[in-house]
Design a protein around this motif. Structure first.
Motif, PDB file in Angstrom:
ATOM      1  N   GLY A  96      -3.320   2.357   5.286  1.00 58.26           N
ATOM      2  CA  GLY A  96      -2.751   1.799   4.064  1.00 58.26           C
ATOM      3  C   GLY A  96      -3.818   1.461   3.030  1.00 58.26           C
ATOM      4  O   GLY A  96      -3.541   1.442   1.830  1.00 58.26           O
ATOM      5  N   GLU A  97      -5.039   1.191   3.515  1.00 57.05           N
ATOM      6  CA  GLU A  97      -6.104   0.877   2.553  1.00 57.05           C
ATOM      7  C   GLU A  97      -6.678   2.140   1.935  1.00 57.05           C
ATOM      8  O   GLU A  97      -7.199   2.118   0.838  1.00 57.05           O
ATOM      9  CB  GLU A  97      -7.217   0.079   3.240  1.00 57.05           C
ATOM     10  CG  GLU A  97      -6.942  -1.415   3.186  1.00 57.05           C
ATOM     11  CD  GLU A  97      -7.251  -2.114   4.490  1.00 57.05           C
ATOM     12  OE1 GLU A  97      -8.406  -2.024   4.937  1.00 57.05           O
ATOM     13  OE2 GLU A  97      -6.316  -2.717   5.054  1.00 57.05           O
ATOM     14  N   SER A 100      -2.114   4.665  -0.913  1.00 57.95           N
ATOM     15  CA  SER A 100      -0.942   3.813  -1.097  1.00 57.95           C
ATOM     16  C   SER A 100       0.323   4.481  -0.558  1.00 57.95           C
ATOM     17  O   SER A 100       1.377   3.871  -0.463  1.00 57.95           O
ATOM     18  CB  SER A 100      -0.753   3.479  -2.573  1.00 57.95           C
ATOM     19  OG  SER A 100      -0.574   4.682  -3.284  1.00 57.95           O
ATOM     20  N   GLY A 133       4.486   3.195   2.717  1.00 58.60           N
ATOM     21  CA  GLY A 133       3.714   2.593   1.625  1.00 58.60           C
ATOM     22  C   GLY A 133       4.504   2.329   0.360  1.00 58.60           C
ATOM     23  O   GLY A 133       4.047   1.576  -0.492  1.00 58.60           O
ATOM     24  N   GLN A 134       5.660   2.953   0.198  1.00 59.97           N
ATOM     25  CA  GLN A 134       6.389   2.767  -1.052  1.00 59.97           C
ATOM     26  C   GLN A 134       7.813   2.276  -0.796  1.00 59.97           C
ATOM     27  O   GLN A 134       8.429   2.603   0.210  1.00 59.97           O
ATOM     28  CB  GLN A 134       6.426   4.074  -1.863  1.00 59.97           C
ATOM     29  CG  GLN A 134       5.050   4.522  -2.360  1.00 59.97           C
ATOM     30  CD  GLN A 134       4.419   3.536  -3.337  1.00 59.97           C
ATOM     31  OE1 GLN A 134       5.104   2.982  -4.199  1.00 59.97           O
ATOM     32  NE2 GLN A 134       3.119   3.301  -3.208  1.00 59.97           N
ATOM     33  N   ASP A 286      11.060  -1.912   6.381  1.00 60.44           N
ATOM     34  CA  ASP A 286      10.020  -2.579   5.591  1.00 60.44           C
ATOM     35  C   ASP A 286       9.285  -3.679   6.349  1.00 60.44           C
ATOM     36  O   ASP A 286       8.205  -4.090   5.938  1.00 60.44           O
ATOM     37  CB  ASP A 286      10.632  -3.159   4.309  1.00 60.44           C
ATOM     38  CG  ASP A 286      11.049  -2.053   3.337  1.00 60.44           C
ATOM     39  OD1 ASP A 286      10.622  -0.899   3.553  1.00 60.44           O
ATOM     40  OD2 ASP A 286      11.784  -2.347   2.375  1.00 60.44           O
ATOM     41  N   GLU A 290       4.286  -5.313   9.336  1.00 61.18           N
ATOM     42  CA  GLU A 290       3.934  -6.726   9.465  1.00 61.18           C
ATOM     43  C   GLU A 290       4.189  -7.215  10.899  1.00 61.18           C
ATOM     44  O   GLU A 290       3.374  -7.905  11.487  1.00 61.18           O
ATOM     45  CB  GLU A 290       4.805  -7.528   8.504  1.00 61.18           C
ATOM     46  CG  GLU A 290       4.032  -8.540   7.716  1.00 61.18           C
ATOM     47  CD  GLU A 290       4.912  -9.107   6.600  1.00 61.18           C
ATOM     48  OE1 GLU A 290       5.987  -8.531   6.306  1.00 61.18           O
ATOM     49  OE2 GLU A 290       4.520 -10.128   6.044  1.00 61.18           O
ATOM     50  N   LYS A 295      -0.413  -5.557   7.258  1.00 65.97           N
ATOM     51  CA  LYS A 295       0.033  -6.183   6.012  1.00 65.97           C
ATOM     52  C   LYS A 295       1.430  -5.679   5.684  1.00 65.97           C
ATOM     53  O   LYS A 295       1.764  -4.539   6.018  1.00 65.97           O
ATOM     54  CB  LYS A 295      -0.882  -5.709   4.871  1.00 65.97           C
ATOM     55  CG  LYS A 295      -2.180  -6.436   4.824  1.00 65.97           C
ATOM     56  CD  LYS A 295      -2.784  -6.195   3.427  1.00 65.97           C
ATOM     57  CE  LYS A 295      -4.287  -6.272   3.493  1.00 65.97           C
ATOM     58  NZ  LYS A 295      -4.994  -5.144   2.957  1.00 65.97           N
ATOM     59  N   HIS A 296       2.182  -6.479   4.955  1.00 62.05           N
ATOM     60  CA  HIS A 296       3.527  -6.034   4.577  1.00 62.05           C
ATOM     61  C   HIS A 296       3.458  -4.647   3.911  1.00 62.05           C
ATOM     62  O   HIS A 296       2.743  -4.470   2.932  1.00 62.05           O
ATOM     63  CB  HIS A 296       4.164  -7.035   3.614  1.00 62.05           C
ATOM     64  CG  HIS A 296       5.500  -6.557   3.140  1.00 62.05           C
ATOM     65  ND1 HIS A 296       6.632  -6.647   3.924  1.00 62.05           N
ATOM     66  CD2 HIS A 296       5.871  -5.943   1.995  1.00 62.05           C
ATOM     67  CE1 HIS A 296       7.638  -6.109   3.267  1.00 62.05           C
ATOM     68  NE2 HIS A 296       7.210  -5.683   2.091  1.00 62.05           N
ATOM     69  N   THR A 297       4.168  -3.685   4.469  1.00 65.17           N
ATOM     70  CA  THR A 297       4.127  -2.320   3.929  1.00 65.17           C
ATOM     71  C   THR A 297       5.516  -1.704   4.050  1.00 65.17           C
ATOM     72  O   THR A 297       6.023  -1.545   5.165  1.00 65.17           O
ATOM     73  CB  THR A 297       3.146  -1.439   4.752  1.00 65.17           C
ATOM     74  OG1 THR A 297       1.908  -2.126   4.892  1.00 65.17           O
ATOM     75  CG2 THR A 297       2.908  -0.091   4.087  1.00 65.17           C
TER      76      THR A 297
END
Ligand code: AMP
Length: 419
Positions: A96-97, A100, A133-134, A286, A290, A295-297
């Motif tokens: 994710g980093e 995106s 990611g979206q 979603d 987490e 992280k929330h993704t």
């Protein structure tokens, strides 16, 4: 004592793998068009990846997992599905980093200790894809479009059921309303659903038990409880599917078996399958990244069974591509057999699939074999052909025959004259 494959597992024999390879190739072609990249994760994970990811209260985790303690004392589980593994890997490698949006697909075996029956195995195979990611409904609609494209290419007709299971804002309200309703009809429910009324009331809606179906006919539906955001997302997803001309049926009872879904939930059903009629399904999840420690993704995905898809294709008498050698080389004596062996390897190295006889069979038996294999060309060499460095090449379909110099054979076979 003769051993047999374990109950609920199957060997894929050479006549089966051709069909499998074809299906896999079609999946890969479509994934390439939509720009999804393949991910391969290990066949087993720490058990917690699935129990946390999929949910303790689901059938998959509660009843069906192949879990074992290894010699080091760790609890490991053969993967029952792959979304949790993909997300574990996504987090571990900080995907994710780096981007995106990560569009990933997989094909591989999954393991569930279910009661074997038609269309239900203990080792089965899924293909699936995840768009990570979206948040936008374009991702939901695209995931559904990909599945629809793959089924269309494989000649499979389906009906698509669609629902929204809400988001963390509206789900607790709905859960409460549903639980209240279920407590009111408690005595009419199956024991399993009575238990689920406490632990996971939404799953009661997906029970196949007739008692539950009747008792919950007037249960509240989540569509009436959607938050503004969940409603907007659902309506836009439906609108995009309408634009794409993908038909769907709204099914307010569709909640799907796994806990991680949020908002969009969908399922592809085939009327060509028996009671196990689900071709595949998916939805938005979603909260999963987490939940597994990332992280929330936001993410949305789909998974489908390959065995079921092949069952439908076989029923439809789908024309699977056949495999035949391009040429069969027939030798008749020691010298020409040695030539056939040498030449076969040389032709193969030049990209021409070639078969020969390994059993010292007669000319007639070799011709019979070549016919059975349906190869377009047969090259026959005996004493006089060896002397002239020429082969008698038969074009099997047309029944014509001509002399071709040994040196020209490769060139001759690559020309696309034989069908
Ligand atoms: P699920 O992960 O339970 O949503 O399953 C997705 C798809 O995988 C289903 O729609 C089926 O096509 C297939 N599937 C699930 N379990 C099995 C099984 N035990 N045997 C064969 N196919 C299965």
């Amino acid at each position: 004592m003769a051993y047999k494959s374990v109950k609920g597992t199957k060997d894929l024999l050479p006549q089966d793998t051709l069909a499998w390879l074809h299906v896999e190739q079609v999946i890969r072609e479509v994934m390439e068009l939509y720009r999804y990249a393949e991910i391969r994760t290990p066949m087993f994970e720490e058990t917690a990846v699935f129990s946390r990811g999929i949910g303790e209260e689901t059938d998959v985790v509660g009843k069906e997992m192949y879990t074992f303690i290894d010699k080091g004392g760790s609890s490991l589980t053969l993967r029952p599905e792959m979304t949790a593994s993909v997300i574990r890997s996504f987090i571990q490698h900080s995907m994710g980093e780096q981007s995106s949006l990560n569009k990933l697909y997989y094909i591989g075996p999954m393991f569930r200790q279910e009661r074997p029956q038609a269309g239900r195995f203990r080792q089965f195979h899924q293909f699936g894809f995840e768009c990570i990611g979206q948040q936008g409904p374009e991702c939901d609609a695209e995931i559904i479009a990909i599945a629809a494209d793959i089924y269309a290419r494989l000649g499979i007709s389906y009906s698509l059921k669609l629902n929204s299971v809400g988001d963390p804002q509206c789900r607790p309200l709905y859960r409460e309303a549903l639980q209240k309703f279920l407590l009111g009809v408690y005595d009419a429910l199956s024991p399993e659903s009575q238990r689920r009324t406490e632990t996971n009331p939404m799953r009661v809606l997906d029970s196949k038990d007739e008692r539950d179906r009747e008792a919950t006919a007037d249960a509240p539906v989540i569509i009436d409880y959607l938050s503004d955001e969940a409603r907007r997302h659902f309506e836009r997803t439906c609108g995009l599917l309408d634009d794409l001309g993908i038909p769907y049926v709204l099914d307010p009872r569709l909640v799907r078996g796994l806990d991680y879904y949020t908002m969009t939930a969908f399922e592809f059903i085939s009327t060509d399958l028996g009671s196990q009629d689900a071709l595949g399904g998916g939805g938005r999840y979603d909260g999963l990244v987490e939940q597994l420690g990332g992280k929330h993704t936001p993410a949305v995905g789909f998974a489908a069974g390959i065995e079921r898809l092949l069952m439908v294709m076989e029923k439809n008498e789908y024309a699977f591509p056949a495999s035949a050698p391009r040429v069969y080389l027939v030798g008749m004596d020691d010298a020409s057999r040695a030539w056939a062996f040498r030449t076969a390897i040389s032709l193969r190295r030049q990209g021409i699939s070639t078969e020969i006889d390994y059993a010292g069979r007669s000319l007639k038996a070799q011709m019979r074999e070549a016919n059975k294999l349906a190869c377009p060309y047969v090259a026959i060499v005996g004493e006089s052909e060896m002397a002239a460095s020429q082969a008698q090449v038969k074009e099997m379909r047309k029944g014509t025959q001509e002399s071709v110099e040994f040196a020209r054979l490769a060139e001759y076979f690559v020309q696309d004259t034989a069908q």
